[in-house]
Structure formats: C-alpha cells, structure tokens
Design an enzyme around this catalytic site. Structure first.
Site, PDB file in Angstrom:
ATOM      1  N   GLY A  66       0.827  -1.195   0.000  1.00 44.48           N
ATOM      2  CA  GLY A  66       0.000   0.000   0.000  1.00 44.48           C
ATOM      3  C   GLY A  66       0.860   1.242   0.000  1.00 44.48           C
ATOM      4  O   GLY A  66       1.950   1.262  -0.581  1.00 44.48           O
ATOM      5  N   CYS A  67       0.409   2.274   0.672  1.00 47.41           N
ATOM      6  CA  CYS A  67       1.135   3.547   0.726  1.00 47.41           C
ATOM      7  C   CYS A  67       2.573   3.344   1.184  1.00 47.41           C
ATOM      8  O   CYS A  67       2.821   2.814   2.268  1.00 47.41           O
ATOM      9  CB  CYS A  67       0.421   4.491   1.682  1.00 47.41           C
ATOM     10  SG  CYS A  67       1.326   6.015   2.020  1.00 47.41           S
ATOM     11  N   PHE A  68       3.533   3.772   0.362  1.00 46.48           N
ATOM     12  CA  PHE A  68       4.927   3.520   0.739  1.00 46.48           C
ATOM     13  C   PHE A  68       5.397   4.378   1.901  1.00 46.48           C
ATOM     14  O   PHE A  68       6.379   4.052   2.551  1.00 46.48           O
ATOM     15  CB  PHE A  68       5.887   3.616  -0.444  1.00 46.48           C
ATOM     16  CG  PHE A  68       5.772   4.812  -1.361  1.00 46.48           C
ATOM     17  CD1 PHE A  68       5.196   6.010  -0.973  1.00 46.48           C
ATOM     18  CD2 PHE A  68       6.264   4.726  -2.655  1.00 46.48           C
ATOM     19  CE1 PHE A  68       5.114   7.092  -1.823  1.00 46.48           C
ATOM     20  CE2 PHE A  68       6.201   5.814  -3.527  1.00 46.48           C
ATOM     21  CZ  PHE A  68       5.621   6.992  -3.115  1.00 46.48           C
TER      22      PHE A  68
END
Length: 215
Positions: A50-52
C-alpha cells in the site's frame, strides 16, 4: 477515498490529533553508513504494502534495517512519476526497497514483519487506497527469496487464519525506480500530515483486527 499524497490539515485538526493521543513519528532516523557493513552481510528486500510512506515507517523501526527507499516497481514505463503511478496507468506498484544487515536480521524475519503490516486478503489495494498500484506484493531478487516467500505465504494460507484467500502476489523484482525526494522519509518530514493520513485510512485499526497487534 484517501490516497497516499499530501493532505492539508488545519492547526485545529493537528491539535486535535495531539490531544487525542495520536502517536507521531520521531524526527530522527537511524541510518548507519552501509559502507561499514561487509558487502556479503548486506541484504536487500522489496515489499509493496500500500502507501509507501507507511511501509517505510514500519520497517525503519526494525533492528537490522539500515536503509529504506520508497519507489515504484513492476511497471512498463521508464522513470515513472508519482502522478503517473497513482493514476494506475504504468503498471507500477508503490513499494519500499529495504537494505538490511544479515548479521542482525534475515529475509525470513522481514517477511514475518511484512505480513503484520498488510491486509493479505485485500486484492485491489490496501486499506483506504484502492487500485492495483497499491496492491500487496513481495518482489524476490533471487531463488532463495522466492522459495522463502512462497513458503511463508503457503503457511499463512493453510493456517486458516482468514476466511478469505491470501491474495498477496509474489513476483520477480524488476527495475526499481526511486520515488521523488519529497516522498522519502515522509513520516519524519511531515509527521502531522502523515499521522492524519494513517489515522484516517484506518490502517492500524484494520491491522489490529487482522493480527491482534498495535502499530
């Protein structure tokens, strides 16, 4: 729908997070000089969860992790930009390249942590971020990593922990492109915005439901 991007928050909202006890990252990052580690002891792993911003933050906390880099992998466009990737048209996934000291930790231990930071039953994204660019993927760099990743996924699947299938992909690593500078160490550079994003994405709430652990 929230996305892994800049979120403007007011002073009132920021204060509310502080008052309600929202934990904020420390404004420091332990980053040893990797040149001090013998080459044979320096390992690399690449995980998409997901969001890094969040993946980078989660792995920076681990003993033995000496560097993390947010970036893009798995697509067809050379040197993709953030805007191109989040539009979902390049085939890339937001991911984090992790350098680790193999005398302190191992790829298997990183795998164990990785599962606890994602929802392995979410097929087309992670948490509040929807789209293939946010899906969970383990990118292996050699046959040993492939074997370990596949065994780890199989063990989770047969554990019957979840009613839904484990859909996290295991793919060979391709060219990894470092994300723009403002994405690196985002949780340190912008702690309030990061806390706002992570909280509103219900990431930690969902992880506690899945794994019974707090982050």
């Amino acid at each position: 729908m929230l996305h892994c991007r800049f979120i403007v928050i007011s002073a009132v909202t920021a204060l509310a997070f502080i008052v309600t006890g929202c934990q904020q990252p420390e404004n420091s990052k332990h980053m040893p000089d990797t040149r001090s580690i013998a080459e044979e002891n320096l390992g690399v792993a690449i995980f998409a969860g997901g969001c890094f911003w969040c993946t980078e933050s989660d792995f920076d906390k681990l003993p033995g992790v000496v560097a993390t880099t947010s970036g893009y992998i798995g697509g067809t466009v050379v040197n993709p930009t953030y805007k191109q990737v989040v539009a979902g048209k390049t085939g890339h996934v937001e991911a984090v390249k992790i350098q680790f000291d193999k005398t302190v930790t191992s790829f298997s231990e990183l795998l164990n942590t990785y599962w606890l930071t994602i929802d392995p039953t979410f097929e087309d994204g992670q948490f509040c971020d929807i789209g293939p660019q946010y899906r969970s993927v383990i990118f292996y760099l050699n046959p040993e990593q492939q074997t370990l990743a596949e065994a780890s996924k199989e063990a989770l699947a047969v554990s019957a922990r979840f009613d839904q299938p484990v859909v996290t992909e295991i793919l060979p690593a391709t060219e990894f492109y470092m994300a723009e500078d403002y994405h690196q160490d985002y949780y340190i550079k912008n702690p309030l915005r990061y806390a706002y994003y992570r909280n509103n994405c219900n990431r930690d709430e969902r992880l506690e439901q899945l794994w019974g652990v707090s982050h």
